[in-house]
Scaffold this motif. Structure first.
Motif, short mmCIF file in Angstrom:
data_model
loop_
_atom_site.label_atom_id
_atom_site.label_comp_id
_atom_site.label_asym_id
_atom_site.label_seq_id
_atom_site.Cartn_x
_atom_site.Cartn_y
_atom_site.Cartn_z
N THR A 88 7.17 21.30 -2.09
CA THR A 88 5.80 21.04 -2.50
C THR A 88 5.36 19.71 -1.90
O THR A 88 6.13 18.75 -1.91
CB THR A 88 5.69 20.98 -4.04
N VAL A 89 4.15 19.70 -1.37
CA VAL A 89 3.59 18.47 -0.83
C VAL A 89 2.38 18.05 -1.65
O VAL A 89 1.69 18.89 -2.24
CB VAL A 89 3.18 18.60 0.66
N THR A 90 2.17 16.76 -1.69
CA THR A 90 0.98 16.17 -2.31
C THR A 90 0.52 15.08 -1.36
O THR A 90 1.32 14.22 -0.98
CB THR A 90 1.31 15.55 -3.68
N TYR A 91 -0.73 15.16 -0.95
CA TYR A 91 -1.24 14.15 -0.03
C TYR A 91 -2.72 13.89 -0.31
O TYR A 91 -3.38 14.66 -1.00
CB TYR A 91 -1.01 14.55 1.43
N SER A 92 -3.19 12.79 0.26
CA SER A 92 -4.57 12.36 0.05
C SER A 92 -5.39 12.63 1.30
O SER A 92 -4.86 12.66 2.42
CB SER A 92 -4.61 10.87 -0.27
N ASP A 109 -3.81 12.30 5.21
CA ASP A 109 -2.51 11.63 5.27
C ASP A 109 -1.45 12.62 5.75
O ASP A 109 -0.62 13.10 4.97
CB ASP A 109 -2.15 11.03 3.91
N VAL A 110 -1.49 12.92 7.05
CA VAL A 110 -0.55 13.85 7.66
C VAL A 110 0.87 13.27 7.62
O VAL A 110 1.84 14.01 7.47
CB VAL A 110 -0.97 14.19 9.11
N LEU A 111 0.99 11.95 7.71
CA LEU A 111 2.30 11.30 7.64
C LEU A 111 3.00 11.64 6.32
O LEU A 111 4.19 11.99 6.31
CB LEU A 111 2.14 9.79 7.80
N ALA A 112 2.26 11.59 5.22
CA ALA A 112 2.84 11.94 3.91
C ALA A 112 3.26 13.41 3.91
O ALA A 112 4.34 13.75 3.39
CB ALA A 112 1.83 11.68 2.79
N GLN A 113 2.43 14.30 4.48
CA GLN A 113 2.79 15.72 4.56
C GLN A 113 4.14 15.89 5.26
O GLN A 113 5.05 16.53 4.74
CB GLN A 113 1.78 16.50 5.40
N LEU A 114 4.24 15.31 6.46
CA LEU A 114 5.42 15.51 7.30
C LEU A 114 6.66 14.87 6.68
O LEU A 114 7.75 15.44 6.77
CB LEU A 114 5.16 14.98 8.70
N ARG A 115 6.51 13.71 6.03
CA ARG A 115 7.65 13.10 5.34
C ARG A 115 8.13 13.99 4.21
O ARG A 115 9.34 14.20 4.04
CB ARG A 115 7.27 11.72 4.80
N GLN A 116 7.21 14.52 3.42
CA GLN A 116 7.59 15.36 2.28
C GLN A 116 8.22 16.67 2.73
O GLN A 116 9.04 17.26 2.01
CB GLN A 116 6.38 15.63 1.39
N LEU A 117 7.87 17.13 3.93
CA LEU A 117 8.46 18.37 4.45
C LEU A 117 9.77 18.10 5.18
O LEU A 117 10.43 19.04 5.65
CB LEU A 117 7.47 19.05 5.41
N GLY A 118 10.16 16.82 5.28
CA GLY A 118 11.44 16.48 5.91
C GLY A 118 11.36 16.38 7.42
O GLY A 118 12.40 16.26 8.09
N ALA A 119 10.16 16.41 8.00
CA ALA A 119 10.02 16.34 9.46
C ALA A 119 10.12 14.90 9.96
O ALA A 119 10.37 14.69 11.13
CB ALA A 119 8.68 16.93 9.88
N LEU A 120 9.90 13.94 9.07
CA LEU A 120 10.00 12.51 9.41
C LEU A 120 10.82 11.83 8.32
O LEU A 120 10.80 12.27 7.17
CB LEU A 120 8.61 11.88 9.47
N PRO A 121 11.51 10.73 8.68
CA PRO A 121 12.25 10.00 7.63
C PRO A 121 11.31 9.43 6.59
O PRO A 121 10.17 9.05 6.90
CB PRO A 121 12.97 8.89 8.40
N ALA A 122 11.77 9.38 5.37
CA ALA A 122 10.95 8.86 4.25
C ALA A 122 10.77 7.35 4.35
O ALA A 122 11.52 6.67 4.97
CB ALA A 122 11.60 9.20 2.92
#
Length: 144
Positions: free
Chosen positions: A107-111, A131-144
């Protein structure tokens, strides 16, 4: 009789968000046809290879395929003249391919913040920051 000017524009945007939250691609497409000018200027971080209302339809096709339960909560709106600003929180469960990522079930939550300009009761310009960065971090595509 519909409200005039800014109040009508805010009401139109609320109706558009209701359609988006239906989760039904057909309902979203019809809402875009009803509320958005065909040649809308669409400036948001979504390179879709299309312009106008067709670009907006493609964005929602991708989002609904990737996040079938996507839900936009309007946190606040500011209306002035021919513009309505909407600050939103978006949630959804990643159940389909998104930006090259296979479904994760996360599940993602972003602004996001969008500025909508209206002409004669229809959306003629959309400018947004998501906030695509938040999307991608929450999906594991980028480090948190």
């Amino acid at each position: 009789m519909p409200a005039a000017g800014p109040a009508r524009n805010t009401a139109t945007l609320n109706r558009f968000h209701s359609a988006v939250n239906s989760g039904d691609p057909g309902t979203v497409s019809k809402a875009i046809d009803e509320f958005v000018a065909p040649d809308v200027l669409f400036d948001a971080p979504v390179p879709m290879g299309a312009t106008g209302a067709e670009a907006l339809k493609r964005v929602w096709e991708v989002l609904l395929r990737a996040f079938p339960d996507i839900h936009v909560v309007v946190e606040e709106t500011i209306t002035e003249g021919d513009k309505v600003v909407s600050r939103n929180t978006v949630t959804g469960t990643h159940r389909g391919e998104y930006r090259g990522l296979p479904p994760t079930g996360k599940t993602v939550t972003y602004s996001e913040i969008f500025i909508f300009r209206f002409t004669d009761g229809r959306i003629t310009e959309v400018r947004g920051v998501v906030d695509v960065l938040a999307q991608l971090r929450q999906l594991g595509a980028l480090p948190a």
